[in-house]
Structure formats: C-alpha cells, structure tokens
Write an enzyme that holds these catalytic residues in place. Structure first.
Site, PDB file in Angstrom:
ATOM      1  CB  SER A 189      -0.969  -0.038   1.184  1.00  0.00           C
ATOM      2  OG  SER A 189      -1.967   0.946   1.072  1.00  0.00           O
ATOM      3  CG  ASP A 343      -6.998  -2.074  -3.735  1.00  0.00           C
ATOM      4  OD1 ASP A 343      -7.378  -0.989  -3.256  1.00  0.00           O
ATOM      5  OD2 ASP A 343      -5.816  -2.473  -3.647  1.00  0.00           O
ATOM      6  CG  HIS A 373      -6.195  -1.706   0.070  1.00  0.00           C
ATOM      7  ND1 HIS A 373      -5.236  -1.460  -0.883  1.00  0.00           N
ATOM      8  CD2 HIS A 373      -5.718  -1.165   1.217  1.00  0.00           C
ATOM      9  CE1 HIS A 373      -4.242  -0.800  -0.334  1.00  0.00           C
ATOM     10  NE2 HIS A 373      -4.500  -0.604   0.940  1.00  0.00           N
TER      11      HIS A 373
END
Length: 399
Positions: A189, A343, A373
């Site tokens: 991320s 996501d 995610h």
C-alpha cells in the site's frame, strides 16, 4: 405506526447499512469480510464524528480506535530480532539463527498505513518479517518512518530513503552478513508507494554504489492526479479502503488543510501548467481492456495553481512514482506487483506494470481476482496465506 415497529425499523435500517455488503457468489469467507467491513465503517464514522466535534484529527482518531497492536522485538527459536536505528530512523532487524555458508539475501520492507498509521512493531508486520526471514534465509530490515499528520511529505519518503541508504553501506551489509548483489525493497500500500519511490531515487544517487536486485510492490498507491480510474469508480465503497478514506490519507500526507482533499474529490487539484503529467496516468491507454470494462475516460479538469504551489507534493515523483518518465523507469530492477480486483488502487498498480513493461523492465504481475485492499496482512483470512506465499515464492526465485 406504533413505537415498537418504528424502533425495529430504525434498528433494521441501521443494521442493514452497516452489515449489508454485496459480494460475488464465489467470494471466499464472506462473513468474515462482512463483519470486518461493519467494524471498519463504525470506526470511520466514530473518527468523523470526533473530528466534527473538533476534538481530534480524523486519522489520529482512526489510530486510537483501531487500538495498539505492537509487539516487542522478541527473538524465537528461528530468528533473532533486534531494534536499532539506521541513520537515526528506527528499524527492526530479523536475522535467521541457523548457520549459513554464504552471504544472505537482504529484504528492506516498508509498512503500509496511508503514511499515517502502523510501524515495524505492529503484530502483522512483525510476523511477516519473521516468516520472510525464516523461509528465505534472509536478513529482513523493517523500517518505522515518521507518520502524518504530525509529519508531512517528504519526511516519510526521506526516512525510508535515508534508512535504506544506510543499510546499503558496505560495512552495514558486512555486519549483518548480507550479499550486496541480492538486496530487494518491498512494501504494501503506502509502503509500496515508498518502496517504488526510493527505488527510483537510488538510480540518481551517486553516493549509492550498491544497486537493488528487486522491488516487490503489494497493492501500491502510486498517483494522486486521477482518483476517477475504473477501480476508484467500481470499488469506492468496498472494504477495506474506501475512496473517501484514500483521498483523505493522500491529503494528510501533504497537509492538514482540507482544501486539498476537497479539490481532489472534485478533480480540480491539478493546475493546467501540470497537464503534461496526465499522460503518465492516462488509464485509457495504460489499462488492458478487461479492466476498462466500458468506462469512458474523462478529460482532466484543472484547478488553480495556488493549491499546487502551497502543497506541491502531490505533483512530486517522490510521492507519486507513476509520474516518473520512461527514461527513469528503464533503470529499475526486476519488479513484482500484486494487485487486487476489489481495490480502489487496482489500476495504479496495473498502470505501473504497463509502463514498466513498456520500458523493458522484467515484471511479474500477480492479480488476485478475489482480493481486496488489506487482504495481504489479514492473517486470519485464507487469502492472506495465498498472497504471502506468492510474495515469498517470488522473492525466493528472483532475489
């Protein structure tokens, strides 16, 4: 209508809002994600309410409500864990206990959390680092960079970069028994954002003689110019990362002034003089057709230049690695990118894959069709094991 039916109706609507989540029929462990989604939505609304009262910043409240999850640097039967600093930045070092006849691989890992949350000491990061060190017989360095909203860009980038540079010194590698020809950087991320950014920055640094062999990017966030990609449109309300929360974290990375967040949500934060940058994030030409799915690309709208002059970070390649030109990309090491279908950041990663491939960089792209995610480190979910196995297997083959 009597009071009781009215109460039941209110409770029913409330529960439906928090619990209902449309999922594909073949989605694995649906009730786990439904429960997690309800929990995350509750936390987000509490944080918004506290901010509305003027009591605390939204992201600070999120950190508090999510609760502490840090664990001490405890060695076990396989791994020695220590804490130290690399160029004054806190890191955890994971070294296998078993004897090795050769120098070990080195993995420099950068945690996620929207540049606002987390540390190398969090339980999930600690477990991942242990497993990576043990299964790869590698030395793992996990960095704890300073966080927003107390610190803004470029502090997070500089902490990651300066600690990596320290690690790449010959005397430091020799101390930990690391092979200078087998070092990779990775992250998830926002940590993948930092990993991509530092890998690019190293290419232009004359002081760094040791080059990275690999970079591994797990659902990376790579650009703040266009938050209207197909994945942002399709999955804006899908857990665990809602579009509104992602934009808020992007904004907090640069400033606590919420005018940037509002401009991003209305797609009016990029000044016309920076219009040339959109070619690097034009998803209509960078996404394979199956990810476009009939979505129509909207020509960019432009905002006033005052915002970019006050907060130029969102136009900086160190914050948005997708803005790097092709010449820069050509020098990058072999790359592994993991993206998840459900996501908002899916298209960031896929666009980077396309651009790296066009630049001649060897790329392995693992797209998780039932992924979302955060699933990489949701260790109680089966999907997490599969993704971690993919990640470590790739490192085993190419690092």
């Amino acid at each position: 209508m009597g009071r009781k039916p009215l109460y039941f109706l209110i409770v029913g609507v409330f529960l439906a809002y928090y619990v209902y989540l449309p999922l594909p029929e073949d989605f694995e462990e649906p009730w786990k994600i439904i429960q997690l989604n309800a929990y995350i939505k509750t936390i987000i609304h509490l944080a918004e309410f506290v901010e509305l009262l003027g009591l605390n910043n939204f992201v600070d409240s999120l950190t508090i409500f999510l609760g502490p999850s840090e664990v001490p640097p405890t060695s076990d039967e396989n791994i020695t864990v220590t804490e130290t600093t690399f160029n004054h930045i806190p890191v955890r070092v994971y070294v296998p206990k078993r004897k090795s006849e050769a120098l070990r691989r080195g993995v420099f890992y950068i945690h996620g959390g929207g540049w606002c949350h987390g540390s190398a000491a969090s339980k999930q990061q600690d477990l991942l680092s242990r497993w990576t060190a043990d299964r790869l017989d590698a030395v793992v360095i996990s960095v704890s960079y300073r966080l927003a909203p107390k610190y803004h860009f470029p502090v997070q980038f500089e902490d990651a970069y300066n600690s990596l540079k320290w690690f790449l010194r010959k005397e430091v590698l020799a101390k930990y028994g690391v092979n200078p020809e087998r070092i990779g950087v990775s992250g998830s991320s926002s940590g993948a954002n930092l990993a991509a950014a530092v890998a690019q920055q190293l290419l232009d640094d004359p002081d760094v003689k040791i080059k990275l062999k690999t970079q591994s990017l797990i659902y990376p966030v790579l650009q703040a110019l266009d938050v209207d990609t197909p994945s942002y449109r399709e999955h804006s309300h899908f857990p665990l990362l809602f579009k509104s929360v992602m934009v808020r974290h992007w904004s907090e990375y640069f400033t606590t002034d919420r005018s940037l967040e509002k401009a991003m949500l209305s797609h009016q934060h990029v000044p016309v003089e920076s219009s040339h940058l959109f070619k690097f994030v034009n998803w209509s030409s960078l996404l394979p057709e199956r990810f476009i799915k009939g979505h129509v690309y909207n020509n960019p709208t432009y905002g006033k230049s005052e915002l970019s002059k006050k907060y130029p970070g969102f136009l900086d390649v160190r914050a948005a690695p997708l803005l790097a030109d092709d010449k820069k990309l050509r020098g990058l090491p072999r790359t592994h990118v993991i993206t998840c279908e459900y996501d908002v950041l899916r298209d960031d990663g896929i666009m980077y894959v396309t651009r790296l491939q066009n630049a001649g960089v060897p790329v392995t792209h693992n797209h998780i069709e039932d992924g979302f995610h955060g699933s990489f480190l949701l260790l109680k979910f089966k999907i997490s094991s599969r993704m971690i196995n993919q990640y470590i297997s790739w490192l085993s083959e190419y690092l």
